[in-house]
Design a protein around this motif. Structure first.
Motif, PDB file in Angstrom:
ATOM      1  N   PRO A  45       7.253 -35.776  27.480  1.00 13.14           N
ATOM      2  CA  PRO A  45       6.314 -36.554  28.283  1.00 13.14           C
ATOM      3  C   PRO A  45       6.914 -37.893  28.676  1.00 13.14           C
ATOM      4  O   PRO A  45       7.735 -38.462  27.950  1.00 13.14           O
ATOM      5  CB  PRO A  45       5.120 -36.745  27.338  1.00 13.14           C
ATOM      6  CG  PRO A  45       5.701 -36.626  25.959  1.00 13.14           C
ATOM      7  CD  PRO A  45       6.802 -35.615  26.088  1.00 13.14           C
ATOM      8  N   ARG A  46       6.540 -38.387  29.848  1.00 14.26           N
ATOM      9  CA  ARG A  46       6.995 -39.706  30.251  1.00 14.26           C
ATOM     10  C   ARG A  46       6.338 -40.748  29.343  1.00 14.26           C
ATOM     11  O   ARG A  46       5.309 -40.495  28.736  1.00 14.26           O
ATOM     12  CB  ARG A  46       6.641 -39.978  31.716  1.00 14.26           C
ATOM     13  CG  ARG A  46       7.395 -39.086  32.699  1.00 14.26           C
ATOM     14  CD  ARG A  46       6.954 -39.371  34.111  1.00 14.26           C
ATOM     15  NE  ARG A  46       7.525 -38.417  35.056  1.00 14.26           N
ATOM     16  CZ  ARG A  46       8.582 -38.658  35.812  1.00 14.26           C
ATOM     17  NH1 ARG A  46       9.199 -39.808  35.724  1.00 14.26           N
ATOM     18  NH2 ARG A  46       9.034 -37.753  36.662  1.00 14.26           N
ATOM     19  N   GLY A  47       6.930 -41.924  29.302  1.00 14.43           N
ATOM     20  CA  GLY A  47       6.432 -42.959  28.391  1.00 14.43           C
ATOM     21  C   GLY A  47       5.198 -43.649  28.917  1.00 14.43           C
ATOM     22  O   GLY A  47       5.275 -44.718  29.543  1.00 14.43           O
ATOM     23  N   PRO A  51       7.895 -44.595  23.670  1.00 15.34           N
ATOM     24  CA  PRO A  51       7.978 -44.384  22.221  1.00 15.34           C
ATOM     25  C   PRO A  51       9.045 -43.383  21.801  1.00 15.34           C
ATOM     26  O   PRO A  51       9.515 -43.417  20.670  1.00 15.34           O
ATOM     27  CB  PRO A  51       6.569 -43.876  21.861  1.00 15.34           C
ATOM     28  CG  PRO A  51       5.993 -43.369  23.150  1.00 15.34           C
ATOM     29  CD  PRO A  51       6.580 -44.228  24.210  1.00 15.34           C
ATOM     30  N   LEU A  52       9.447 -42.493  22.724  1.00 13.62           N
ATOM     31  CA  LEU A  52      10.492 -41.511  22.426  1.00 13.62           C
ATOM     32  C   LEU A  52      11.812 -41.865  23.109  1.00 13.62           C
ATOM     33  O   LEU A  52      12.695 -41.028  23.244  1.00 13.62           O
ATOM     34  CB  LEU A  52      10.038 -40.106  22.861  1.00 13.62           C
ATOM     35  CG  LEU A  52       8.760 -39.586  22.207  1.00 13.62           C
ATOM     36  CD1 LEU A  52       8.382 -38.212  22.769  1.00 13.62           C
ATOM     37  CD2 LEU A  52       8.925 -39.501  20.686  1.00 13.62           C
ATOM     38  N   GLY A  53      11.932 -43.110  23.543  1.00 14.94           N
ATOM     39  CA  GLY A  53      13.149 -43.554  24.199  1.00 14.94           C
ATOM     40  C   GLY A  53      13.208 -43.273  25.679  1.00 14.94           C
ATOM     41  O   GLY A  53      14.263 -43.435  26.307  1.00 14.94           O
ATOM     42  N   GLN A  54      12.090 -42.861  26.284  1.00 17.21           N
ATOM     43  CA  GLN A  54      12.083 -42.535  27.707  1.00 17.21           C
ATOM     44  C   GLN A  54      12.214 -43.806  28.544  1.00 17.21           C
ATOM     45  O   GLN A  54      11.638 -44.842  28.221  1.00 17.21           O
ATOM     46  CB  GLN A  54      10.788 -41.819  28.114  1.00 17.21           C
ATOM     47  CG  GLN A  54      10.356 -40.691  27.216  1.00 17.21           C
ATOM     48  CD  GLN A  54       9.308 -41.130  26.216  1.00 17.21           C
ATOM     49  OE1 GLN A  54       9.456 -42.159  25.556  1.00 17.21           O
ATOM     50  NE2 GLN A  54       8.243 -40.350  26.094  1.00 17.21           N
ATOM     51  N   THR A  55      12.961 -43.708  29.625  1.00 10.88           N
ATOM     52  CA  THR A  55      13.033 -44.814  30.583  1.00 10.88           C
ATOM     53  C   THR A  55      11.748 -44.846  31.389  1.00 10.88           C
ATOM     54  O   THR A  55      11.352 -43.856  31.983  1.00 10.88           O
ATOM     55  CB  THR A  55      14.245 -44.646  31.518  1.00 10.88           C
ATOM     56  OG1 THR A  55      15.443 -44.637  30.738  1.00 10.88           O
ATOM     57  CG2 THR A  55      14.306 -45.775  32.525  1.00 10.88           C
ATOM     58  N   ARG A  56      11.112 -45.984  31.412  1.00  8.68           N
ATOM     59  CA  ARG A  56       9.809 -46.096  32.087  1.00  8.68           C
ATOM     60  C   ARG A  56       9.970 -46.518  33.543  1.00  8.68           C
ATOM     61  O   ARG A  56      10.822 -47.347  33.878  1.00  8.68           O
ATOM     62  CB  ARG A  56       8.914 -47.083  31.348  1.00  8.68           C
ATOM     63  CG  ARG A  56       8.289 -46.489  30.083  1.00  8.68           C
ATOM     64  CD  ARG A  56       7.700 -47.546  29.197  1.00  8.68           C
ATOM     65  NE  ARG A  56       6.690 -46.981  28.287  1.00  8.68           N
ATOM     66  CZ  ARG A  56       6.182 -47.630  27.250  1.00  8.68           C
ATOM     67  NH1 ARG A  56       6.597 -48.854  26.977  1.00  8.68           N
ATOM     68  NH2 ARG A  56       5.278 -47.061  26.479  1.00  8.68           N
ATOM     69  N   THR A  57       9.129 -45.958  34.380  1.00  5.20           N
ATOM     70  CA  THR A  57       9.109 -46.264  35.807  1.00  5.20           C
ATOM     71  C   THR A  57       7.655 -46.363  36.255  1.00  5.20           C
ATOM     72  O   THR A  57       6.730 -46.257  35.441  1.00  5.20           O
ATOM     73  CB  THR A  57       9.811 -45.167  36.622  1.00  5.20           C
ATOM     74  OG1 THR A  57       9.069 -43.934  36.474  1.00  5.20           O
ATOM     75  CG2 THR A  57      11.242 -44.944  36.151  1.00  5.20           C
TER      76      THR A  57
END
Length: 376
Positions: free
Chosen positions: A151-153, A310-316
């Motif tokens: 999932p996205r952050g 929270p899982l290290g995803q790059t947020r956009t």
């Protein structure tokens, strides 16, 4: 001699039968013809085949079978990795080992399994198009890539409030890049756009209260928005079709106040007409407008320390849509996934894989422990 064998001899054509070749299958190529066909196949490269595929897909865009954005993504992926690696080789020679080379290339550059799988889908489409055109005899076996849906952050409520507060605090301030530019030095964003605008605060709140995608933002005009006041107060958004979804969307109530403030601000600038865009209306290149908004949003993320999920995803910007759906799953009383998916222009499967997967039972412990009242 066996009678059956004698009968077979009688039916067989004589070697000196002058009409034998005339009665032979005319579709069977001679050795010379076969050699010519093989030589022709070897002259068609993967790059040549990609041009034919893009032409065929452009026709599908004209027939409205796929969106233009989908066609553009295909071209970008071909140019970025598939053609630099495989473009010069004969299309007929593509083998499983070449597909594995592409997988390794993408993996070395840090692409996720989901993105790698999407590249393989495109390469398979390219190969199958060659088979259909008769330019490739047999499609190779494709190695399998195990896709892990991540999932996205999305943002927690406290993080969302921090983003809104920071965007509001930065209004009117110049981006750090502004001071780094020498006199006359060019940057991909015009200097006047390197200042935090009033509208980014509204954009953040808008996306969390409307479920829209960033691709909707670049196309959204005032004529697409209608304020509905009745038992419930909300926005009805008749947006242009995106990802094969065209039904109207309904906002949450806070979006009404956001839109009223935004619209009043636009009217004060002479840009609140029906055909004016809601965000960055001064930029006619809407791809560029969306890129500028994402650049400014990255500025807000960096200053709040929220660039990673929270899982290290790059947020956009897309994470704001995920936040909208996730918060509805958490706090929407009795909301069902089908209603939520339809309104967000997605599928129940996507909600379960990419939105609900980030939730835990403890997040809704009250609902889990609730009991039906006794019948009276």
């Amino acid at each position: 001699m066996d009678t059956n064998v004698i009968n077979l001899f009688r039916k067989a054509s004589a070697a000196n039968d002058s009409g034998f070749l005339a009665r032979a299958d005319p579709g069977t190529p001679t050795s010379t013809q076969q050699l010519t066909i093989e030589q022709k196949l070897l002259t068609v490269s993967v790059r040549d085949l990609s041009k034919k595929l893009m032409q065929a897909e452009a026709a599908r865009v004209q027939r409205k079978e796929i969106g233009r954005a989908t066609w553009q993504v295909m071209g970008n992926r071909l140019d970025a990795h598939i053609l630099p690696l495989l473009g010069g080789m004969p299309a007929q020679d593509v083998r499983a080992v070449d597909v594995q080379r592409l997988i390794d290339r993408l993996g070395d550059q840090g692409f996720t399994s989901t993105t790698i799988a999407q590249y393989l889908v495109l390469l398979r489409k390219l190969v199958m198009h060659g088979v259909q055109l008769g330019l490739i005899r047999d499609a190779p076996l494709f190695p399998k890539v195990k896709v892990r849906s991540q999932p996205r952050g999305s943002f927690a409520v406290a993080e969302y409030r921090a983003l809104v507060a920071k965007a509001r605090a930065l209004r009117g301030q110049a981006h750090p890049k502004f001071d780094e530019l020498a006199a006359g030095e060019r940057f991909w964003i015009a200097r006047e756009l390197l200042v935090m605008p009033e509208e980014l605060t509204w954009l953040i709140r808008w996306m969390v209260n409307t479920f829209v995608r960033p691709s909707d933002i670049k196309l959204m005009k005032h004529k697409h928005i209608e304020i509905v006041r009745g038992k419930h107060v909300y926005l009805r958004m008749n947006l242009p079709e995106t990802k094969r979804h065209s039904q109207a969307m309904v906002s949450l109530r806070p979006a009404v106040r956001v839109y009223e403030n935004l619209h009043a601000y636009r009217r004060s600038q002479g840009q609140g007409g029906a055909d004016d865009y809601l965000f960055m209306p001064q930029l006619k290149n809407r791809e560029h407008a969306l890129a500028v908004l994402n650049f400014l949003f990255q500025w807000v993320l960096k200053t709040t320390g929220l660039e990673k999920g929270p899982l290290g995803q790059t947020r956009t910007l897309y994470c704001l849509r995920h936040t909208a759906i996730t918060l509805r799953l958490l706090y929407g009383q009795g909301i069902d996934m089908l209603t939520l998916a339809r309104n967000a222009r997605t599928s129940v499967n996507m909600v379960e894989r990419f939105y609900a997967s980030a939730l835990s039972g403890e997040m809704n412990v009250g609902l889990l422990q609730s009991r039906r009242g006794r019948p009276t």
